[in-house]
Design an enzyme around this catalytic site. Structure first.
Site, PDB file in Angstrom:
ATOM      1  N   LYS A 117       0.463  -1.528  -0.289  1.00  0.00           N
ATOM      2  CA  LYS A 117      -0.079  -0.293   0.121  1.00  0.00           C
ATOM      3  C   LYS A 117       0.827   0.944  -0.066  1.00  0.00           C
ATOM      4  O   LYS A 117       0.388   1.781  -0.508  1.00  0.00           O
ATOM      5  CB  LYS A 117      -0.803  -0.159   1.331  1.00  0.00           C
ATOM      6  CG  LYS A 117      -2.081  -0.968   0.929  1.00  0.00           C
ATOM      7  CD  LYS A 117      -2.976  -1.102   1.479  1.00  0.00           C
ATOM      8  CE  LYS A 117      -4.464  -1.932   1.611  1.00  0.00           C
ATOM      9  NZ  LYS A 117      -3.759  -4.017   1.815  1.00  0.00           N
TER      10      LYS A 117
HETATM   11  C1  LIG Z   1      -4.262  -4.736   1.291  1.00  0.00           C
HETATM   12  C2  LIG Z   1      -3.480  -5.841   0.725  1.00  0.00           C
HETATM   13  C3  LIG Z   1      -3.493  -6.652   0.257  1.00  0.00           C
HETATM   14  C4  LIG Z   1      -5.318  -6.782  -0.850  1.00  0.00           C
HETATM   15  O1  LIG Z   1      -5.132  -6.153  -1.598  1.00  0.00           O
HETATM   16  P1  LIG Z   1      -6.805  -5.361  -2.652  1.00  0.00           P
HETATM   17  O2  LIG Z   1      -5.999  -4.008  -3.189  1.00  0.00           O
HETATM   18  O3  LIG Z   1      -7.574  -4.560  -1.377  1.00  0.00           O
HETATM   19  O4  LIG Z   1      -6.983  -6.377  -3.302  1.00  0.00           O
HETATM   20  C5  LIG Z   1      -2.939  -7.812   0.123  1.00  0.00           C
HETATM   21  N1  LIG Z   1      -1.922  -7.845   0.765  1.00  0.00           N
HETATM   22  C6  LIG Z   1      -1.906  -7.712   2.065  1.00  0.00           C
HETATM   23  C7  LIG Z   1      -1.094  -7.208   2.421  1.00  0.00           C
HETATM   24  C8  LIG Z   1      -2.172  -6.062   1.778  1.00  0.00           C
HETATM   25  O5  LIG Z   1      -2.043  -5.205   2.940  1.00  0.00           O
END
Ligand SMILES: *Cc1c(COP(=O)(O)O)cnc(C)c1O
Length: 477
Positions: A117
Protein backbone atom coordinates in the site's frame (compact mmCIF):
# COMPACT_ATOMS: atom_id res chain seq x y z
CA UNK A 1 -8.43 13.22 -19.78
CA UNK A 2 -11.84 13.37 -18.11
CA UNK A 3 -13.28 10.94 -15.56
CA UNK A 4 -16.77 9.44 -15.43
CA UNK A 5 -18.78 7.51 -12.85
CA UNK A 6 -19.55 3.81 -13.27
CA UNK A 7 -23.21 4.61 -12.46
CA UNK A 8 -23.85 7.09 -15.24
CA UNK A 9 -23.68 10.55 -13.62
CA UNK A 10 -23.38 12.83 -16.70
CA UNK A 11 -20.68 15.04 -15.15
CA UNK A 12 -17.13 14.66 -16.43
CA UNK A 13 -14.38 15.59 -13.98
CA UNK A 14 -10.68 16.26 -14.16
CA UNK A 15 -8.02 14.44 -12.21
CA UNK A 16 -7.52 17.15 -9.60
CA UNK A 17 -11.25 17.29 -8.91
CA UNK A 18 -11.53 13.59 -8.11
CA UNK A 19 -8.14 13.35 -6.37
CA UNK A 20 -9.51 14.28 -2.95
CA UNK A 21 -12.81 12.40 -3.38
CA UNK A 22 -13.97 8.86 -2.72
CA UNK A 23 -17.22 7.81 -4.37
CA UNK A 24 -18.77 9.76 -7.23
CA UNK A 25 -21.91 11.73 -6.20
CA UNK A 26 -24.17 8.97 -7.62
CA UNK A 27 -22.41 6.30 -5.53
CA UNK A 28 -20.33 4.99 -8.44
CA UNK A 29 -16.57 4.80 -8.83
CA UNK A 30 -14.47 7.02 -11.07
CA UNK A 31 -12.79 5.71 -14.22
CA UNK A 32 -11.12 7.49 -17.12
CA UNK A 33 -13.34 8.06 -20.17
CA UNK A 34 -11.01 5.79 -22.12
CA UNK A 35 -7.78 3.86 -21.55
CA UNK A 36 -4.86 5.38 -23.45
CA UNK A 37 -3.40 2.75 -25.78
CA UNK A 38 0.29 1.96 -25.83
CA UNK A 39 1.97 0.45 -28.91
CA UNK A 40 5.19 -1.54 -29.26
CA UNK A 41 7.24 1.62 -29.83
CA UNK A 42 5.96 3.15 -26.59
CA UNK A 43 6.69 -0.03 -24.67
CA UNK A 44 10.23 -0.06 -26.08
CA UNK A 45 10.67 3.55 -24.99
CA UNK A 46 9.32 2.79 -21.49
CA UNK A 47 11.77 -0.10 -21.22
CA UNK A 48 14.69 2.23 -21.96
CA UNK A 49 13.37 4.90 -19.59
CA UNK A 50 13.01 2.46 -16.68
CA UNK A 51 16.50 1.02 -17.23
CA UNK A 52 18.26 4.31 -17.89
CA UNK A 53 16.30 6.89 -15.87
CA UNK A 54 14.48 4.86 -13.28
CA UNK A 55 11.05 4.16 -11.81
CA UNK A 56 10.03 7.79 -11.18
CA UNK A 57 10.54 8.69 -14.85
CA UNK A 58 8.57 5.61 -15.94
CA UNK A 59 5.81 6.67 -13.55
CA UNK A 60 5.84 10.13 -15.10
CA UNK A 61 5.34 8.67 -18.60
CA UNK A 62 2.35 6.61 -17.48
CA UNK A 63 0.69 9.12 -15.15
CA UNK A 64 1.00 11.90 -17.75
CA UNK A 65 -1.45 9.96 -19.90
CA UNK A 66 -4.09 10.37 -17.19
CA UNK A 67 -3.22 13.68 -15.53
CA UNK A 68 -3.37 16.83 -17.66
CA UNK A 69 -4.22 19.40 -15.01
CA UNK A 70 -0.93 19.39 -13.09
CA UNK A 71 1.97 21.09 -14.93
CA UNK A 72 4.35 18.34 -16.19
CA UNK A 73 7.35 19.74 -14.32
CA UNK A 74 5.41 19.71 -11.06
CA UNK A 75 4.18 16.16 -11.61
CA UNK A 76 7.69 14.97 -12.44
CA UNK A 77 9.07 16.65 -9.30
CA UNK A 78 6.39 14.99 -7.13
CA UNK A 79 7.20 11.58 -8.58
CA UNK A 80 10.94 12.04 -8.13
CA UNK A 81 10.39 12.95 -4.50
CA UNK A 82 8.13 9.91 -4.00
CA UNK A 83 9.96 7.02 -5.63
CA UNK A 84 13.46 7.21 -4.14
CA UNK A 85 15.90 4.51 -3.06
CA UNK A 86 15.86 6.06 0.43
CA UNK A 87 12.11 5.44 0.80
CA UNK A 88 11.82 2.14 -1.10
CA UNK A 89 15.16 0.53 -0.33
CA UNK A 90 16.52 -0.10 -3.85
CA UNK A 91 17.16 1.80 -7.08
CA UNK A 92 14.75 -0.50 -8.93
CA UNK A 93 12.03 0.40 -6.38
CA UNK A 94 10.19 -2.87 -7.26
CA UNK A 95 12.98 -5.42 -7.88
CA UNK A 96 12.10 -8.78 -9.40
CA UNK A 97 13.44 -11.98 -7.85
CA UNK A 98 13.46 -15.38 -9.55
CA UNK A 99 11.80 -18.05 -7.43
CA UNK A 100 11.60 -21.22 -9.52
CA UNK A 101 10.84 -22.35 -13.07
CA UNK A 102 8.59 -19.74 -14.64
CA UNK A 103 7.82 -18.03 -11.32
CA UNK A 104 9.02 -14.60 -10.17
CA UNK A 105 8.38 -12.40 -7.14
CA UNK A 106 8.00 -8.65 -7.58
CA UNK A 107 8.88 -6.83 -4.34
CA UNK A 108 6.30 -4.14 -3.59
CA UNK A 109 6.81 -4.12 0.17
CA UNK A 110 10.04 -2.29 0.83
CA UNK A 111 8.41 1.05 1.61
CA UNK A 112 8.10 2.55 5.09
CA UNK A 113 5.32 0.23 6.36
CA UNK A 114 6.51 -2.95 4.62
CA UNK A 115 3.33 -3.52 2.59
CA UNK A 116 2.43 -2.74 -1.02
CA UNK A 117 0.00 0.00 0.00
CA UNK A 118 3.01 2.31 0.40
CA UNK A 119 3.50 2.21 -3.39
CA UNK A 120 0.38 4.30 -3.95
CA UNK A 121 -0.07 5.96 -0.58
CA UNK A 122 3.36 7.62 -0.62
CA UNK A 123 2.42 9.32 -3.88
CA UNK A 124 -0.98 10.27 -2.51
CA UNK A 125 0.73 12.12 0.35
CA UNK A 126 2.69 14.29 -2.09
CA UNK A 127 -0.29 14.79 -4.42
CA UNK A 128 -2.63 15.80 -1.58
CA UNK A 129 -0.11 18.27 -0.15
CA UNK A 130 0.41 19.78 -3.60
CA UNK A 131 -3.28 20.08 -4.48
CA UNK A 132 -4.31 21.47 -1.07
CA UNK A 133 -1.58 24.11 -1.24
CA UNK A 134 -2.67 25.03 -4.77
CA UNK A 135 -6.24 25.53 -3.55
CA UNK A 136 -5.30 27.14 -0.24
CA UNK A 137 -7.26 24.43 1.59
CA UNK A 138 -6.60 21.99 4.40
CA UNK A 139 -7.89 18.45 4.99
CA UNK A 140 -8.49 16.24 8.01
CA UNK A 141 -8.24 12.61 7.00
CA UNK A 142 -10.37 10.32 9.15
CA UNK A 143 -9.93 6.57 8.85
CA UNK A 144 -10.34 3.23 10.58
CA UNK A 145 -7.73 0.53 10.35
CA UNK A 146 -6.94 -2.94 11.55
CA UNK A 147 -3.36 -2.65 10.30
CA UNK A 148 -1.90 -2.05 6.84
CA UNK A 149 -4.00 0.79 5.42
CA UNK A 150 -3.85 3.03 8.46
CA UNK A 151 -0.13 2.80 8.90
CA UNK A 152 0.49 3.34 5.17
CA UNK A 153 -1.71 6.46 5.33
CA UNK A 154 0.08 7.80 8.41
CA UNK A 155 3.55 7.28 6.96
CA UNK A 156 2.44 8.94 3.72
CA UNK A 157 0.87 11.97 5.40
CA UNK A 158 3.30 12.57 8.27
CA UNK A 159 4.77 16.05 8.18
CA UNK A 160 2.67 17.05 5.14
CA UNK A 161 1.45 20.65 5.21
CA UNK A 162 -2.28 21.25 5.31
CA UNK A 163 -3.08 17.67 6.32
CA UNK A 164 -3.97 16.02 9.62
CA UNK A 165 -4.70 12.34 10.06
CA UNK A 166 -7.09 10.96 12.69
CA UNK A 167 -6.75 7.19 12.59
CA UNK A 168 -9.00 4.92 14.66
CA UNK A 169 -7.76 1.45 15.56
CA UNK A 170 -9.20 -1.23 17.87
CA UNK A 171 -7.50 -0.88 21.27
CA UNK A 172 -5.16 -3.79 22.01
CA UNK A 173 -6.21 -5.81 18.96
CA UNK A 174 -3.38 -5.18 16.53
CA UNK A 175 -0.08 -7.03 16.72
CA UNK A 176 2.57 -5.36 18.94
CA UNK A 177 4.58 -4.65 15.79
CA UNK A 178 1.65 -2.98 14.03
CA UNK A 179 0.83 -0.93 17.13
CA UNK A 180 4.44 0.17 17.38
CA UNK A 181 4.56 1.12 13.70
CA UNK A 182 1.62 3.49 14.08
CA UNK A 183 1.75 4.69 17.66
CA UNK A 184 5.47 5.50 17.70
CA UNK A 185 4.96 8.29 15.15
CA UNK A 186 5.58 11.59 16.94
CA UNK A 187 4.58 13.91 14.10
CA UNK A 188 2.20 16.58 15.38
CA UNK A 189 -0.19 16.11 12.39
CA UNK A 190 -0.74 12.40 13.10
CA UNK A 191 -3.40 11.53 15.68
CA UNK A 192 -3.79 7.92 16.74
CA UNK A 193 -7.01 7.07 18.53
CA UNK A 194 -7.34 3.59 20.03
CA UNK A 195 -11.03 2.77 20.35
CA UNK A 196 -12.24 0.46 23.13
CA UNK A 197 -13.92 -1.99 20.77
CA UNK A 198 -13.32 -3.99 17.59
CA UNK A 199 -12.52 -2.85 14.06
CA UNK A 200 -16.22 -2.63 13.14
CA UNK A 201 -16.76 -0.14 15.98
CA UNK A 202 -13.99 2.02 14.51
CA UNK A 203 -15.57 1.80 11.08
CA UNK A 204 -19.01 2.66 12.46
CA UNK A 205 -17.60 5.79 14.09
CA UNK A 206 -16.02 6.90 10.80
CA UNK A 207 -19.38 6.38 9.08
CA UNK A 208 -21.26 8.28 11.81
CA UNK A 209 -18.85 11.23 11.68
CA UNK A 210 -18.95 11.31 7.85
CA UNK A 211 -22.76 11.19 7.90
CA UNK A 212 -22.85 14.43 9.91
CA UNK A 213 -22.55 16.64 6.84
CA UNK A 214 -22.32 19.91 8.76
CA UNK A 215 -19.45 18.56 10.86
CA UNK A 216 -17.83 17.05 7.79
CA UNK A 217 -17.91 20.38 5.97
CA UNK A 218 -16.87 22.50 8.93
CA UNK A 219 -13.85 20.34 9.71
CA UNK A 220 -13.04 19.38 6.08
CA UNK A 221 -13.15 15.64 6.77
CA UNK A 222 -11.78 13.38 4.01
CA UNK A 223 -10.63 9.79 3.53
CA UNK A 224 -7.94 7.84 1.70
CA UNK A 225 -9.71 4.55 1.10
CA UNK A 226 -8.92 1.94 -1.51
CA UNK A 227 -11.41 3.25 -4.09
CA UNK A 228 -9.40 6.46 -4.59
CA UNK A 229 -8.58 6.68 -8.31
CA UNK A 230 -5.07 8.10 -7.79
CA UNK A 231 -4.13 5.03 -5.74
CA UNK A 232 -5.12 2.71 -8.58
CA UNK A 233 -3.28 4.82 -11.12
CA UNK A 234 -0.06 4.77 -9.10
CA UNK A 235 -0.28 0.96 -9.00
CA UNK A 236 -0.39 0.63 -12.81
CA UNK A 237 3.28 1.64 -12.88
CA UNK A 238 4.58 -1.46 -11.09
CA UNK A 239 2.79 -3.77 -13.51
CA UNK A 240 4.76 -2.09 -16.31
CA UNK A 241 8.00 -2.25 -14.30
CA UNK A 242 7.39 -5.95 -13.56
CA UNK A 243 6.79 -6.73 -17.24
CA UNK A 244 9.96 -4.82 -18.22
CA UNK A 245 12.09 -6.76 -15.75
CA UNK A 246 10.70 -10.18 -16.68
CA UNK A 247 11.02 -9.77 -20.47
CA UNK A 248 13.58 -8.91 -23.10
CA UNK A 249 11.34 -8.44 -26.13
CA UNK A 250 8.49 -5.97 -26.38
CA UNK A 251 5.96 -8.53 -27.61
CA UNK A 252 6.69 -11.01 -24.79
CA UNK A 253 3.73 -11.72 -22.53
CA UNK A 254 3.73 -12.25 -18.77
CA UNK A 255 1.08 -13.16 -16.21
CA UNK A 256 0.57 -11.64 -12.75
CA UNK A 257 -0.72 -13.38 -9.63
CA UNK A 258 -2.21 -10.95 -7.13
CA UNK A 259 -3.13 -11.61 -3.47
CA UNK A 260 -6.51 -9.89 -3.45
CA UNK A 261 -9.08 -8.44 -1.08
CA UNK A 262 -10.74 -5.22 -2.21
CA UNK A 263 -9.69 -5.77 -5.84
CA UNK A 264 -7.60 -2.56 -5.78
CA UNK A 265 -4.26 -4.10 -6.66
CA UNK A 266 -5.45 -6.41 -9.44
CA UNK A 267 -7.75 -3.69 -10.83
CA UNK A 268 -4.58 -1.72 -11.63
CA UNK A 269 -3.38 -4.81 -13.51
CA UNK A 270 -6.64 -4.83 -15.45
CA UNK A 271 -6.07 -1.19 -16.40
CA UNK A 272 -2.49 -1.93 -17.51
CA UNK A 273 -3.79 -4.80 -19.65
CA UNK A 274 -6.55 -2.63 -21.16
CA UNK A 275 -3.85 -0.11 -22.12
CA UNK A 276 -2.08 -2.79 -24.13
CA UNK A 277 0.62 -4.03 -21.77
CA UNK A 278 1.26 -7.64 -22.91
CA UNK A 279 -0.37 -9.39 -19.96
CA UNK A 280 -1.56 -12.95 -20.57
CA UNK A 281 -3.40 -13.71 -17.34
CA UNK A 282 -4.39 -11.86 -14.21
CA UNK A 283 -4.57 -14.46 -11.49
CA UNK A 284 -6.78 -13.38 -8.59
CA UNK A 285 -5.72 -15.15 -5.39
CA UNK A 286 -8.01 -15.03 -2.37
CA UNK A 287 -7.85 -16.57 1.07
CA UNK A 288 -10.82 -18.28 2.77
CA UNK A 289 -12.77 -15.06 2.12
CA UNK A 290 -13.32 -16.11 -1.47
CA UNK A 291 -15.90 -13.62 -2.77
CA UNK A 292 -13.76 -12.94 -5.83
CA UNK A 293 -12.72 -16.52 -6.51
CA UNK A 294 -16.37 -17.52 -6.42
CA UNK A 295 -17.23 -14.86 -9.01
CA UNK A 296 -14.45 -15.76 -11.42
CA UNK A 297 -15.30 -19.46 -11.16
CA UNK A 298 -19.09 -19.24 -11.29
CA UNK A 299 -20.25 -15.77 -12.36
CA UNK A 300 -22.03 -15.28 -9.03
CA UNK A 301 -20.99 -12.28 -6.94
CA UNK A 302 -22.22 -12.70 -3.40
CA UNK A 303 -21.21 -10.32 -0.60
CA UNK A 304 -20.75 -11.93 2.79
CA UNK A 305 -22.30 -11.01 6.12
CA UNK A 306 -20.08 -10.55 9.14
CA UNK A 307 -20.93 -14.09 10.34
CA UNK A 308 -19.32 -15.60 7.24
CA UNK A 309 -16.38 -13.24 6.96
CA UNK A 310 -13.48 -15.12 8.49
CA UNK A 311 -10.49 -13.88 10.47
CA UNK A 312 -7.57 -15.52 8.70
CA UNK A 313 -3.79 -15.58 8.84
CA UNK A 314 -3.69 -13.31 5.76
CA UNK A 315 -5.79 -10.64 7.48
CA UNK A 316 -5.38 -7.86 4.92
CA UNK A 317 -7.45 -9.95 2.51
CA UNK A 318 -10.30 -10.55 4.98
CA UNK A 319 -13.09 -8.77 3.15
CA UNK A 320 -16.84 -9.24 2.91
CA UNK A 321 -17.14 -7.40 -0.41
CA UNK A 322 -14.54 -6.14 -2.88
CA UNK A 323 -14.88 -2.37 -3.01
CA UNK A 324 -13.15 -1.85 -6.38
CA UNK A 325 -14.89 -4.71 -8.19
CA UNK A 326 -17.54 -2.42 -9.70
CA UNK A 327 -14.85 -0.88 -11.90
CA UNK A 328 -14.11 -4.20 -13.60
CA UNK A 329 -17.78 -5.13 -13.97
CA UNK A 330 -18.42 -1.77 -15.67
CA UNK A 331 -15.76 -2.60 -18.28
CA UNK A 332 -16.95 -6.21 -18.56
CA UNK A 333 -20.47 -5.01 -19.39
CA UNK A 334 -19.13 -2.83 -22.20
CA UNK A 335 -19.21 0.25 -19.94
CA UNK A 336 -22.99 0.08 -19.61
CA UNK A 337 -23.60 2.38 -16.63
CA UNK A 338 -27.30 1.56 -16.35
CA UNK A 339 -26.54 -2.16 -16.13
CA UNK A 340 -23.75 -1.53 -13.61
CA UNK A 341 -26.08 0.57 -11.49
CA UNK A 342 -28.75 -2.13 -11.63
CA UNK A 343 -26.27 -4.69 -10.29
CA UNK A 344 -24.52 -2.66 -7.60
CA UNK A 345 -27.17 -0.18 -6.48
CA UNK A 346 -30.19 -2.47 -6.83
CA UNK A 347 -29.45 -6.23 -6.95
CA UNK A 348 -26.71 -6.08 -4.31
CA UNK A 349 -28.69 -3.76 -2.05
CA UNK A 350 -31.79 -5.96 -2.31
CA UNK A 351 -30.40 -9.51 -2.52
CA UNK A 352 -26.72 -9.20 -1.53
CA UNK A 353 -25.77 -10.96 -4.76
CA UNK A 354 -25.96 -10.93 -8.52
CA UNK A 355 -25.47 -13.65 -11.10
CA UNK A 356 -23.73 -13.07 -14.44
CA UNK A 357 -23.24 -16.76 -15.21
CA UNK A 358 -25.70 -16.63 -18.13
CA UNK A 359 -24.58 -13.21 -19.35
CA UNK A 360 -22.59 -13.38 -22.62
CA UNK A 361 -19.97 -11.05 -21.12
CA UNK A 362 -19.08 -13.58 -18.42
CA UNK A 363 -17.87 -16.03 -21.06
CA UNK A 364 -15.21 -13.44 -21.97
CA UNK A 365 -13.77 -13.05 -18.50
CA UNK A 366 -10.84 -15.33 -19.24
CA UNK A 367 -10.47 -15.03 -23.03
CA UNK A 368 -10.91 -11.32 -23.42
CA UNK A 369 -9.91 -9.99 -19.99
CA UNK A 370 -7.40 -12.63 -18.89
CA UNK A 371 -8.90 -13.22 -15.45
CA UNK A 372 -8.57 -16.55 -13.64
CA UNK A 373 -8.65 -17.20 -9.91
CA UNK A 374 -8.04 -19.53 -7.02
CA UNK A 375 -8.23 -19.66 -3.25
CA UNK A 376 -5.85 -20.59 -0.48
CA UNK A 377 -6.41 -21.75 3.09
CA UNK A 378 -4.41 -21.45 6.30
CA UNK A 379 -2.93 -24.92 5.69
CA UNK A 380 -2.00 -23.97 2.08
CA UNK A 381 -0.32 -20.79 3.23
CA UNK A 382 1.72 -22.48 5.97
CA UNK A 383 2.79 -25.20 3.53
CA UNK A 384 3.70 -22.63 0.84
CA UNK A 385 5.75 -20.50 3.27
CA UNK A 386 7.57 -23.61 4.50
CA UNK A 387 8.35 -25.14 1.10
CA UNK A 388 9.39 -21.82 -0.44
CA UNK A 389 11.77 -21.36 2.49
CA UNK A 390 13.13 -24.91 2.35
CA UNK A 391 13.55 -25.11 -1.43
CA UNK A 392 14.72 -21.59 -2.25
CA UNK A 393 15.77 -19.98 1.05
CA UNK A 394 13.19 -17.27 0.33
CA UNK A 395 10.85 -16.19 3.12
CA UNK A 396 7.45 -14.87 2.03
CA UNK A 397 4.60 -13.39 4.04
CA UNK A 398 1.19 -15.12 4.36
CA UNK A 399 -0.51 -12.89 1.72
CA UNK A 400 2.24 -13.43 -0.81
CA UNK A 401 2.01 -17.15 0.00
CA UNK A 402 -1.65 -17.13 -1.08
CA UNK A 403 -0.44 -15.59 -4.35
CA UNK A 404 2.30 -18.17 -4.87
CA UNK A 405 -0.05 -21.07 -4.09
CA UNK A 406 -2.63 -19.97 -6.65
CA UNK A 407 0.01 -18.85 -9.21
CA UNK A 408 1.39 -22.40 -9.36
CA UNK A 409 -2.06 -23.64 -10.45
CA UNK A 410 -2.08 -21.32 -13.46
CA UNK A 411 1.45 -21.60 -14.89
CA UNK A 412 1.71 -21.74 -18.68
CA UNK A 413 4.84 -22.83 -20.54
CA UNK A 414 6.85 -19.87 -21.86
CA UNK A 415 4.87 -17.24 -19.95
CA UNK A 416 6.67 -15.83 -16.91
CA UNK A 417 4.34 -15.67 -13.91
CA UNK A 418 5.01 -12.69 -11.62
CA UNK A 419 3.63 -12.96 -8.09
CA UNK A 420 3.18 -9.58 -6.41
CA UNK A 421 4.77 -9.62 -2.95
CA UNK A 422 2.31 -7.55 -0.92
CA UNK A 423 3.95 -7.53 2.54
CA UNK A 424 7.15 -8.54 4.31
CA UNK A 425 7.09 -11.56 6.65
CA UNK A 426 8.11 -9.53 9.72
CA UNK A 427 4.61 -8.02 9.85
CA UNK A 428 3.11 -11.46 10.46
CA UNK A 429 5.71 -13.08 12.67
CA UNK A 430 3.40 -15.53 14.47
CA UNK A 431 2.36 -17.23 11.21
CA UNK A 432 5.98 -17.37 10.05
CA UNK A 433 7.01 -19.06 13.30
CA UNK A 434 4.20 -21.58 12.81
CA UNK A 435 5.46 -22.31 9.29
CA UNK A 436 9.23 -22.50 9.74
CA UNK A 437 9.80 -22.59 13.50
CA UNK A 438 11.78 -19.38 13.65
CA UNK A 439 11.27 -15.63 13.75
CA UNK A 440 11.46 -13.70 10.48
CA UNK A 441 14.38 -11.31 10.12
CA UNK A 442 13.72 -7.69 10.90
CA UNK A 443 15.18 -4.72 8.98
CA UNK A 444 17.82 -2.97 11.11
CA UNK A 445 15.90 0.30 11.41
CA UNK A 446 12.93 -1.53 12.96
CA UNK A 447 14.86 -3.25 15.75
CA UNK A 448 13.21 -2.54 19.08
CA UNK A 449 10.36 -0.33 17.78
CA UNK A 450 8.02 -1.92 20.33
CA UNK A 451 10.00 -0.11 23.05
CA UNK A 452 9.65 3.38 21.53
CA UNK A 453 7.41 5.92 23.29
CA UNK A 454 3.82 5.76 22.01
CA UNK A 455 1.58 8.66 21.01
CA UNK A 456 -1.99 7.38 21.18
CA UNK A 457 -5.22 8.39 22.86
CA UNK A 458 -7.52 5.65 24.19
CA UNK A 459 -11.23 6.42 23.86
CA UNK A 460 -14.58 4.67 24.32
CA UNK A 461 -16.45 3.65 21.15
CA UNK A 462 -18.43 6.88 21.01
CA UNK A 463 -18.65 8.98 17.83
CA UNK A 464 -19.41 12.17 19.78
CA UNK A 465 -16.20 11.84 21.79
CA UNK A 466 -14.22 11.42 18.58
CA UNK A 467 -15.90 14.49 17.06
CA UNK A 468 -15.15 16.53 20.18
CA UNK A 469 -11.53 15.50 19.96
CA UNK A 470 -11.22 16.40 16.27
CA UNK A 471 -12.84 19.78 16.94
CA UNK A 472 -10.51 20.47 19.87
CA UNK A 473 -7.40 19.60 17.85
CA UNK A 474 -8.53 21.77 14.92
CA UNK A 475 -9.38 24.71 17.16
CA UNK A 476 -6.00 24.50 18.85
CA UNK A 477 -4.51 25.04 15.35
C1 LIG B 1 -4.37 -4.58 1.15
C2 LIG B 1 -3.59 -5.84 1.04
C3 LIG B 1 -3.96 -6.86 0.13
C4 LIG B 1 -5.21 -6.80 -0.70
O1 LIG B 1 -5.13 -5.82 -1.72
P1 LIG B 1 -6.47 -5.31 -2.42
O2 LIG B 1 -6.05 -4.13 -3.21
O3 LIG B 1 -7.42 -4.94 -1.31
O4 LIG B 1 -7.00 -6.41 -3.27
C5 LIG B 1 -3.15 -7.98 0.05
N1 LIG B 1 -2.05 -8.12 0.82
C6 LIG B 1 -1.66 -7.15 1.69
C7 LIG B 1 -0.46 -7.38 2.52
C8 LIG B 1 -2.42 -5.98 1.83
O5 LIG B 1 -2.04 -5.04 2.71
Amino acid sequence: MRYLSTRGDPARRRFSDILLEGLAPDGGLYLPEHYPQVDAATLARWRRIYHEQGYAELAFEILSLYIDDIPPDDLRALLRRTYTAEVFGTGEIVPLRHLEDGLWLEALSNGPTLAFKDMAMQLLGHLFEYELARRGETLNILGATSGDTGSAAEYAMRGKRGIRVFMLSPHGRMSPFQQAQMYSLQDPNIHNIAIEGVFDDCQDIVKAVSADLAFKRQYRIGTVNSINWARLLAQVVYYVAGWIQATERDDQRVSFAVPSGNFGNVCAGHIARMMGLPIERLVVATNENDVLDEFFRTGVYRVRGSADTYETSSPSMDISKASNFERFVFDLLGRDAAATRALFAEALARHGRFDLSQHPAFAQVRQRYGFVSGRSTHANRIETIRTTWQRHGVLIDPHTADGVKVAREHLQPGVPMIVLETALPIKFAATIVEAIGQEPPRPAHLQGIEQLPKRVLVMPADAQRVKDHIAAVCQAG
